[in-house]
Design a protein around this motif. Sequence first.
Motif, PDB file in Angstrom:
ATOM      1  N   ALA A 247       0.825  -1.208   0.000  1.00  0.00           N
ATOM      2  CA  ALA A 247       0.000   0.000   0.000  1.00  0.00           C
ATOM      3  C   ALA A 247       0.860   1.259   0.000  1.00  0.00           C
ATOM      4  N   TYR A 248       1.945   1.243   0.743  1.00  0.00           N
ATOM      5  CA  TYR A 248       2.854   2.394   0.770  1.00  0.00           C
ATOM      6  C   TYR A 248       3.484   2.620  -0.605  1.00  0.00           C
ATOM      7  N   LYS A 249       3.920   1.510  -1.234  1.00  0.00           N
ATOM      8  CA  LYS A 249       4.550   1.629  -2.553  1.00  0.00           C
ATOM      9  C   LYS A 249       3.535   2.134  -3.577  1.00  0.00           C
ATOM     10  N   TYR A 250       2.328   1.607  -3.535  1.00  0.00           N
ATOM     11  CA  TYR A 250       1.274   2.068  -4.448  1.00  0.00           C
ATOM     12  C   TYR A 250       1.063   3.570  -4.287  1.00  0.00           C
ATOM     13  N   THR A 251       1.013   4.031  -3.040  1.00  0.00           N
ATOM     14  CA  THR A 251       0.778   5.453  -2.774  1.00  0.00           C
ATOM     15  C   THR A 251       1.899   6.307  -3.335  1.00  0.00           C
ATOM     16  N   ARG A 252       3.129   5.873  -3.107  1.00  0.00           N
ATOM     17  CA  ARG A 252       4.272   6.617  -3.645  1.00  0.00           C
ATOM     18  C   ARG A 252       4.214   6.678  -5.162  1.00  0.00           C
ATOM     19  N   ASP A 253       3.947   5.541  -5.797  1.00  0.00           N
ATOM     20  CA  ASP A 253       3.935   5.482  -7.256  1.00  0.00           C
ATOM     21  C   ASP A 253       2.783   6.298  -7.845  1.00  0.00           C
TER      22      ASP A 253
ATOM     23  N   THR B 140       8.457  14.320  -3.168  1.00  0.00           N
ATOM     24  CA  THR B 140       7.421  14.532  -4.163  1.00  0.00           C
ATOM     25  C   THR B 140       6.908  15.957  -4.014  1.00  0.00           C
ATOM     26  N   ASN B 141       6.844  16.694  -5.117  1.00  0.00           N
ATOM     27  CA  ASN B 141       6.714  18.147  -5.019  1.00  0.00           C
ATOM     28  C   ASN B 141       5.493  18.669  -5.771  1.00  0.00           C
TER      29      ASN B 141
ATOM     30  N   LEU C 104       1.442  13.574 -10.338  1.00  0.00           N
ATOM     31  CA  LEU C 104       2.216  14.805 -10.513  1.00  0.00           C
ATOM     32  C   LEU C 104       2.687  14.952 -11.953  1.00  0.00           C
ATOM     33  N   LEU C 105       3.175  13.864 -12.517  1.00  0.00           N
ATOM     34  CA  LEU C 105       3.641  13.913 -13.899  1.00  0.00           C
ATOM     35  C   LEU C 105       2.511  14.248 -14.863  1.00  0.00           C
ATOM     36  N   LYS C 106       1.321  13.733 -14.576  1.00  0.00           N
ATOM     37  CA  LYS C 106       0.166  13.985 -15.434  1.00  0.00           C
ATOM     38  C   LYS C 106      -0.566  15.277 -15.064  1.00  0.00           C
TER      39      LYS C 106
ATOM     40  N   VAL D  48      -3.476  16.032 -10.021  1.00  0.00           N
ATOM     41  CA  VAL D  48      -3.546  15.882  -8.570  1.00  0.00           C
ATOM     42  C   VAL D  48      -4.892  16.380  -8.055  1.00  0.00           C
ATOM     43  N   SER D  49      -5.518  15.613  -7.184  1.00  0.00           N
ATOM     44  CA  SER D  49      -6.795  16.004  -6.579  1.00  0.00           C
ATOM     45  C   SER D  49      -6.543  16.796  -5.300  1.00  0.00           C
ATOM     46  N   PRO D  50      -7.554  17.503  -4.779  1.00  0.00           N
ATOM     47  CA  PRO D  50      -7.393  18.197  -3.491  1.00  0.00           C
ATOM     48  C   PRO D  50      -6.955  17.262  -2.371  1.00  0.00           C
ATOM     49  N   ALA D  51      -7.488  16.036  -2.357  1.00  0.00           N
ATOM     50  CA  ALA D  51      -7.086  15.079  -1.323  1.00  0.00           C
ATOM     51  C   ALA D  51      -5.622  14.706  -1.463  1.00  0.00           C
ATOM     52  N   ASN D  52      -5.137  14.549  -2.710  1.00  0.00           N
ATOM     53  CA  ASN D  52      -3.711  14.283  -2.928  1.00  0.00           C
ATOM     54  C   ASN D  52      -2.866  15.442  -2.440  1.00  0.00           C
TER      55      ASN D  52
END
Length: 747
Positions: free
Chosen positions: A14-20, A330-331, A26-28, A31-35
């Motif tokens: 789950a942690y890896k999924y979240t990071r990815d 992550t920025n 970000l690349l696309k 990003v949602s408000p929750a993100n």
Amino acid sequence: MECLQEAMQLVDSAYKYTRDINKQKLLKKSVSPANLMAFSRQPVAETRTASRAAEYMHVAMDLIQQRLLRRPKRSFNATDLLTQAELNTVAQISGCAAQTLPKTCTSDCWTTQYRTFSGECNNLKNPRLGAVNTPFARWLPAQYEDNISMPKGWTPGKLYSGFTLPLVRHISNMILNTTVIPADLQDNHAFVDWGQWIDHDIDFTPQTASVRTFSDGMDCEASCAKKSPCFPIQVPPGDPRINDTNICIPFYRSSPVCGSGELGSLFGEPNTREQINGLTTFIDASMVYGSTPSMALRLRNMSNDLGLLAVNQNYTDDGLALPPFNYQSTNPCPLNHKISKNLSSDGIPCFLAGDGRANEHLALMSLHALFLREHNRLAKVMKLINPQWDGNTTYHEARKIMGAIQQIITYRDYVPRVIGTEAMQKYLPNYTSYNESVDPRISNVFATAAFRFGHVTIQPIMQRLNDDYKENIQYPNILLHFSHFATWRIILEGGIGPVIRGFLASSAKLQTQDHMMNTELRDKLFQVTSAVALDLASLNLQRGRDHALPGYNDWREFCNLSRAHNVSELAAIINNTDLAQRLVSLYGSPDNIDVWLGGLSEPFVENGRVGPLFACLIGLQFAKLRDGDRFWWQNESVFTPEQREALKNVSLSRIICDNTHIQLVPPEAFTFYPNLEGFVNCSKIPEVNLSAWKDYNSDPSICFRNFKARAEITSSAVALSNYLTTTVIHSWFLYLAATLSGTLAFT
């Protein structure tokens, strides 16, 4: 240990999924408000490690519990069938045992003279009390639905005092919604922003580092199902903003802390889920310096021995320093960047600071830049009057003064305006001495409810003013949501001066019972795309339920205030029959009212900006913070009498004068002066006489001197040499650790 291994795999996945997924969004640029909120609310570095260990344990216990439930005719707890040895193994393998190891404090000069970054060893008898990554204090027992970890409102149809809890978004719509913004004619917006600034010094409740469920890998934004760590906010029928009731506002549970939940007794704690405080409890300017040694080293300027903090190497604010950029995480800030022909398409990154929330809006960014400059100003003056000092001594002496600055401004200028005269006399009489028996930890109710009173005092428009305190034509006022993560506005739109002039000259929003929270916070929080924006009122109410806070009446009883048993008694307490009727209509019983909303509904105490309940909770918390802090600035062992006298001249207005190009300021930084009447030139604002820190000894550091004295007594030249060698090696080891920590923060 099969369940523990499975739990570790689920959490890691789950942690890896979240990071990815965060990197992909970000690349696309999707990003949602929750993100966006998660970027500053998820744990990093040491806090991430502590949270992961706790998640391992909680998920493992859930798996064991699920398997036990399959057994017929009996009810088991997960711990019922585990031996003590097996429980110890779970704690060891998960990493929780390491998180809760007792701390041994060394009795040396550094421990006596300066705070640790982590807050450990402030209390020498209980070294972890108030330290980073430890639980919030519970002043009343948690009220989880299963008495262990299930949030209030989790189970559909569950009754409280004979009624189901109302949806938090429905409460927000019916009680907190307003488009009318009354002005506070006593307090300016600096008063509001200081509240958030000091809150970011003493508490941080990280949400889980996973955006999907541990059990089945469901993304929390894609479903309204309640499965840990997802606790979505349901949209009520007829919502004025969100038409589709089949979608929810995403909400993620707060990270648990090791030593809580079903295995709490293993560590001598109650068997209830507790939340982690990702900062030191103490008012120590940790939002500037960080709450761990690794972060502190990342923030230092290691290129010289002057004791300075690192500054931005790409941009300045008309010659004045700005915080460095954060290149190691992550920025999200470039997403909110108005591309200029002078900049690459990569945009402007986020700033790096001691607290991860530094980039949430322009006022916070400005305060971070201001106090970065103040540290470096202090360090330069210290080095000027004490050229023999090494960089470590210069740094720590400046840091020590910075901590005192936060304490003085908060207790002399801020807290009295919040809780009023009577509560100040009751909870914060004149300081006497440090009391090691006082528990200074931030309470869960303070962090999750009482100190969030400031959210209803925020103006929806951020004013940016020119040198004449008029709206800046080139960089005009903006709606609050346009300032979220907008570091580019600091870089390209006039620096921090317009923002600081704006919060000095504009009034706070006045909290009233019929005009509570503006739509910028209720309907546009972290809005950067077309996705459903967050609602701060709903988030606050849901967070209180996530933490299982007792209700409004229980907290009134805790503060020796009367309980409300019916509408008429509630109306008498809040002096508003209509509001009392609406609250009871929603909640069914006054016992069910969420403490945050109940506290907000009370009329102000005299000379304060909160009601009796919050005056009690806030006053009690600040009393514990002061009296349980061994490094409190008035403690006779911390500063000399001459230094304490000099520090009495500390003021926010003076700090602004010393670190910006602003020359016209209010004599009382939190007072609203209509039309600038009463503003004075900086020459009228007293300065702190730093000559009180003149050191007439020729040794490079205070602790070097103390060690040398002991070395001379024992004739141990070898010991002195070892000390010097260890100091150098230790500094570079910490620097390396800081670099690696930043690199691995999101793995």
